[in-house]
Design an enzyme around this catalytic site. Structure first.
Site, PDB file in Angstrom:
ATOM      1  N   GLY A 135      -6.951  24.410  -4.209  1.00 16.57           N
ATOM      2  CA  GLY A 135      -7.071  24.465  -5.456  1.00 16.57           C
ATOM      3  C   GLY A 135      -8.390  25.112  -6.065  1.00 16.57           C
ATOM      4  O   GLY A 135      -8.471  25.659  -7.233  1.00 16.57           O
ATOM      5  N   GLU A 188     -14.067  21.159  -6.351  1.00 21.70           N
ATOM      6  CA  GLU A 188     -12.616  20.393  -6.658  1.00 21.70           C
ATOM      7  C   GLU A 188     -11.930  21.297  -7.588  1.00 21.70           C
ATOM      8  O   GLU A 188     -13.269  20.872  -9.245  1.00 21.70           O
ATOM      9  CB  GLU A 188     -12.208  19.236  -6.312  1.00 21.70           C
ATOM     10  CG  GLU A 188     -11.413  18.143  -6.708  1.00 21.70           C
ATOM     11  CD  GLU A 188     -10.403  18.362  -5.694  1.00 21.70           C
ATOM     12  OE1 GLU A 188      -9.879  19.768  -5.688  1.00 21.70           O
ATOM     13  OE2 GLU A 188      -9.793  18.204  -5.266  1.00 21.70           O
ATOM     14  N   ASP A 189     -10.624  21.333  -8.014  1.00 30.59           N
ATOM     15  CA  ASP A 189      -9.735  21.447  -9.107  1.00 30.59           C
ATOM     16  C   ASP A 189     -10.028  20.797 -10.183  1.00 30.59           C
ATOM     17  O   ASP A 189     -10.486  20.765 -11.041  1.00 30.59           O
ATOM     18  CB  ASP A 189      -9.005  22.195  -8.781  1.00 30.59           C
ATOM     19  CG  ASP A 189      -7.889  21.709  -8.201  1.00 30.59           C
ATOM     20  OD1 ASP A 189      -8.330  20.478  -7.846  1.00 30.59           O
ATOM     21  OD2 ASP A 189      -6.828  22.396  -7.468  1.00 30.59           O
ATOM     22  N   ASP A 231      -7.358  13.645 -10.142  1.00 29.66           N
ATOM     23  CA  ASP A 231      -6.539  13.123 -10.565  1.00 29.66           C
ATOM     24  C   ASP A 231      -6.561  11.493 -10.294  1.00 29.66           C
ATOM     25  O   ASP A 231      -7.539  10.396 -11.538  1.00 29.66           O
ATOM     26  CB  ASP A 231      -5.330  13.432 -10.046  1.00 29.66           C
ATOM     27  CG  ASP A 231      -4.305  13.428 -11.257  1.00 29.66           C
ATOM     28  OD1 ASP A 231      -4.096  12.741 -12.119  1.00 29.66           O
ATOM     29  OD2 ASP A 231      -3.471  13.318 -10.733  1.00 29.66           O
ATOM     30  N   LEU A 270      -9.912  12.744  -2.810  1.00 28.94           N
ATOM     31  CA  LEU A 270     -11.259  12.573  -2.413  1.00 28.94           C
ATOM     32  C   LEU A 270     -11.960  10.893  -1.126  1.00 28.94           C
ATOM     33  O   LEU A 270     -12.482  11.205  -0.299  1.00 28.94           O
ATOM     34  CB  LEU A 270     -12.498  12.984  -3.846  1.00 28.94           C
ATOM     35  CG  LEU A 270     -13.160  13.884  -3.636  1.00 28.94           C
ATOM     36  CD1 LEU A 270     -14.027  14.036  -4.758  1.00 28.94           C
ATOM     37  CD2 LEU A 270     -13.419  14.141  -2.587  1.00 28.94           C
ATOM     38  N   LYS A 328      -9.196  13.895 -14.872  1.00 29.46           N
ATOM     39  CA  LYS A 328      -8.037  13.512 -15.833  1.00 29.46           C
ATOM     40  C   LYS A 328      -7.992  12.049 -16.082  1.00 29.46           C
ATOM     41  O   LYS A 328      -7.643  11.305 -14.537  1.00 29.46           O
ATOM     42  CB  LYS A 328      -6.589  13.735 -15.051  1.00 29.46           C
ATOM     43  CG  LYS A 328      -5.828  14.679 -15.277  1.00 29.46           C
ATOM     44  CD  LYS A 328      -4.578  13.959 -14.886  1.00 29.46           C
ATOM     45  CE  LYS A 328      -4.106  15.710 -15.291  1.00 29.46           C
ATOM     46  NZ  LYS A 328      -2.674  15.329 -14.078  1.00 29.46           N
ATOM     47  N   PHE A 343      -0.223  17.764 -16.461  1.00 31.24           N
ATOM     48  CA  PHE A 343       0.363  18.566 -15.756  1.00 31.24           C
ATOM     49  C   PHE A 343       0.098  19.549 -15.740  1.00 31.24           C
ATOM     50  O   PHE A 343       0.468  20.546 -16.676  1.00 31.24           O
ATOM     51  CB  PHE A 343       1.731  18.412 -14.621  1.00 31.24           C
ATOM     52  CG  PHE A 343       1.327  18.826 -13.481  1.00 31.24           C
ATOM     53  CD1 PHE A 343       0.882  17.845 -12.313  1.00 31.24           C
ATOM     54  CD2 PHE A 343       2.204  19.744 -13.941  1.00 31.24           C
ATOM     55  CE1 PHE A 343       1.137  17.806 -11.166  1.00 31.24           C
ATOM     56  CE2 PHE A 343       1.798  20.799 -11.790  1.00 31.24           C
ATOM     57  CZ  PHE A 343       1.277  19.681 -10.868  1.00 31.24           C
ATOM     58  N   ASP A 381      -1.571  24.826  -9.385  1.00 30.48           N
ATOM     59  CA  ASP A 381       0.081  25.111  -8.851  1.00 30.48           C
ATOM     60  C   ASP A 381       0.574  24.060  -9.404  1.00 30.48           C
ATOM     61  O   ASP A 381       0.451  22.862  -9.282  1.00 30.48           O
ATOM     62  CB  ASP A 381      -0.263  25.234  -6.920  1.00 30.48           C
ATOM     63  CG  ASP A 381       0.399  24.050  -6.135  1.00 30.48           C
ATOM     64  OD1 ASP A 381      -1.024  22.935  -6.709  1.00 30.48           O
ATOM     65  OD2 ASP A 381       1.209  23.422  -6.041  1.00 30.48           O
ATOM     66  N   ARG A 413      -0.926  30.042  -9.513  1.00 29.05           N
ATOM     67  CA  ARG A 413      -2.635  28.982  -8.891  1.00 29.05           C
ATOM     68  C   ARG A 413      -3.576  30.940  -9.710  1.00 29.05           C
ATOM     69  O   ARG A 413      -4.323  30.843 -10.191  1.00 29.05           O
ATOM     70  CB  ARG A 413      -2.753  29.074  -7.880  1.00 29.05           C
ATOM     71  CG  ARG A 413      -2.190  27.655  -7.223  1.00 29.05           C
ATOM     72  CD  ARG A 413      -2.479  27.840  -6.031  1.00 29.05           C
ATOM     73  NE  ARG A 413      -2.208  27.023  -4.314  1.00 29.05           N
ATOM     74  CZ  ARG A 413      -1.932  25.731  -4.802  1.00 29.05           C
ATOM     75  NH1 ARG A 413      -3.022  25.371  -5.314  1.00 29.05           N
ATOM     76  NH2 ARG A 413      -1.888  24.836  -3.975  1.00 29.05           N
TER      77      ARG A 413
HETATM   78  P1  IMP Z   1      -6.219  13.696  -6.763  1.00 30.39           P
HETATM   79  O1  IMP Z   1      -5.656  13.216  -5.144  1.00 30.39           O
HETATM   80  O2  IMP Z   1      -4.788  12.376  -7.574  1.00 30.39           O
HETATM   81  O3  IMP Z   1      -7.331  12.675  -7.730  1.00 30.39           O
HETATM   82  O4  IMP Z   1      -5.206  14.662  -7.070  1.00 30.39           O
HETATM   83  C1  IMP Z   1      -5.917  15.598  -6.258  1.00 30.39           C
HETATM   84  C2  IMP Z   1      -5.278  16.451  -5.930  1.00 30.39           C
HETATM   85  O5  IMP Z   1      -3.815  16.627  -6.906  1.00 30.39           O
HETATM   86  C3  IMP Z   1      -6.254  18.186  -6.834  1.00 30.39           C
HETATM   87  O6  IMP Z   1      -6.792  18.818  -6.139  1.00 30.39           O
HETATM   88  C4  IMP Z   1      -4.264  18.988  -6.701  1.00 30.39           C
HETATM   89  O7  IMP Z   1      -4.591  19.586  -5.840  1.00 30.39           O
HETATM   90  C5  IMP Z   1      -3.537  17.726  -7.480  1.00 30.39           C
HETATM   91  N1  IMP Z   1      -3.307  18.053  -9.416  1.00 30.39           N
HETATM   92  C6  IMP Z   1      -3.336  16.325  -9.605  1.00 30.39           C
HETATM   93  N2  IMP Z   1      -3.897  16.845 -11.105  1.00 30.39           N
HETATM   94  C7  IMP Z   1      -2.936  18.173 -10.960  1.00 30.39           C
HETATM   95  C8  IMP Z   1      -2.328  18.997 -12.351  1.00 30.39           C
HETATM   96  O8  IMP Z   1      -1.822  18.597 -13.500  1.00 30.39           O
HETATM   97  N3  IMP Z   1      -1.889  20.324 -11.789  1.00 30.39           N
HETATM   98  C9  IMP Z   1      -1.779  20.354 -10.800  1.00 30.39           C
HETATM   99  N4  IMP Z   1      -2.421  19.556  -9.422  1.00 30.39           N
HETATM  100  C10 IMP Z   1      -2.847  18.839  -9.811  1.00 30.39           C
HETATM  101 MG    MG Z   2      -2.294  21.044  -5.452  1.00 28.01          MG
END
Ligand code: IMP
Ligand code: MG
Length: 182
Positions: A46, A100-101, A104, A109, A134, A155, A162, A168
């Site tokens: 991402g 990082e993109d 969430d 991490l 988020k 989302f 993606d 992407r």
């Molecule tokens: P986390 O581990 O929940 O913080 O999520 C991190 C990863 O989840 C990101 O690097 C994204 O690849 C994916 N992700 C979380 N939210 C979204 C979204 O709204 N759209 C697309 N990918 C997401």
């Molecule tokens: Mg992803």
């Protein structure tokens, strides 16, 4: 909504919005690091677009690598975090900027232990820069040093993000409605 949003997704952040904010973030990072060298570590897949644009706005000396974790299928979190790419080379004595993109839940991490692993390998300093935050979905605490945009619990796709591997490459960030993409 920006004027350069031209597809089927409702635009949340236009390409112009994103590029403007990246310039601001880069200026902040430049100020904070002075003349220190940064090792930017992007999280695949991402962060690729964000990383490429961010590092080109930095004036401090930069080297970069990527790490890969796989934790999502579709729009849902699933099971374990698989490591798909590790950093090659020595990171001892380096100042690391994780790119990082989106943060969430914070699970990727946190549960990857990326930050503590980098410190264990001798990094002097590890900071986190994410394009999107988020916070309403957070289940794991993450200390974020640089945030592009804070968004609601939606989302989103585009600019590296993606749904099932797609979208992407969009230059903007749009709101993905699963009902419209069955
Ligand atoms: P986390 O581990 O929940 O913080 O999520 C991190 C990863 O989840 C990101 O690097 C994204 O690849 C994916 N992700 C979380 N939210 C979204 C979204 O709204 N759209 C697309 N990918 C997401
Ligand atoms: Mg992803």
């Amino acid at each position: 909504m920006g004027i350069d949003c031209k597809t089927e997704f409702e635009c949340l952040l236009s390409a112009a919005d994103i590029q403007k904010r990246i310039k601001e973030l880069a200026a902040e990072i430049d100020r904070d690091y002075g003349s220190d060298r940064i090792m930017a570590v992007g999280i695949l897949n991402g962060a690729v677009l964000f990383m490429a644009d961010l590092i080109r706005e930095l004036t401090v000396p930069v080297e970069y690598d990527f790490v890969g974790f796989k934790s999502y299928v579709g729009s849902e979190s699933n099971g374990d975090i698989e490591v798909t790419k590790r950093i090659k080379g020595d990171i001892a004595g380096k100042r690391i900027l994780i790119v990082e993109d989106i943060i969430d839940t914070g699970r990727t991490l946190c549960e990857s232990n990326l930050i503590s692993k980098l410190i264990d390998k001798g990094a002097v300093d590890v900071k986190v820069c994410c394009l999107l935050d988020k916070p309403s979905r957070r289940t794991h605490t993450v200390n974020i040093h640089y945030t592009g945009f804070t968004i609601d619990d939606q989302f989103v796709v585009g600019y590296g993000l993606d749904y099932d591997g797609l979208y992407r490459n969009l230059p903007y960030i749009g709101i993905f409605d699963p009902e419209l993409h069955k």
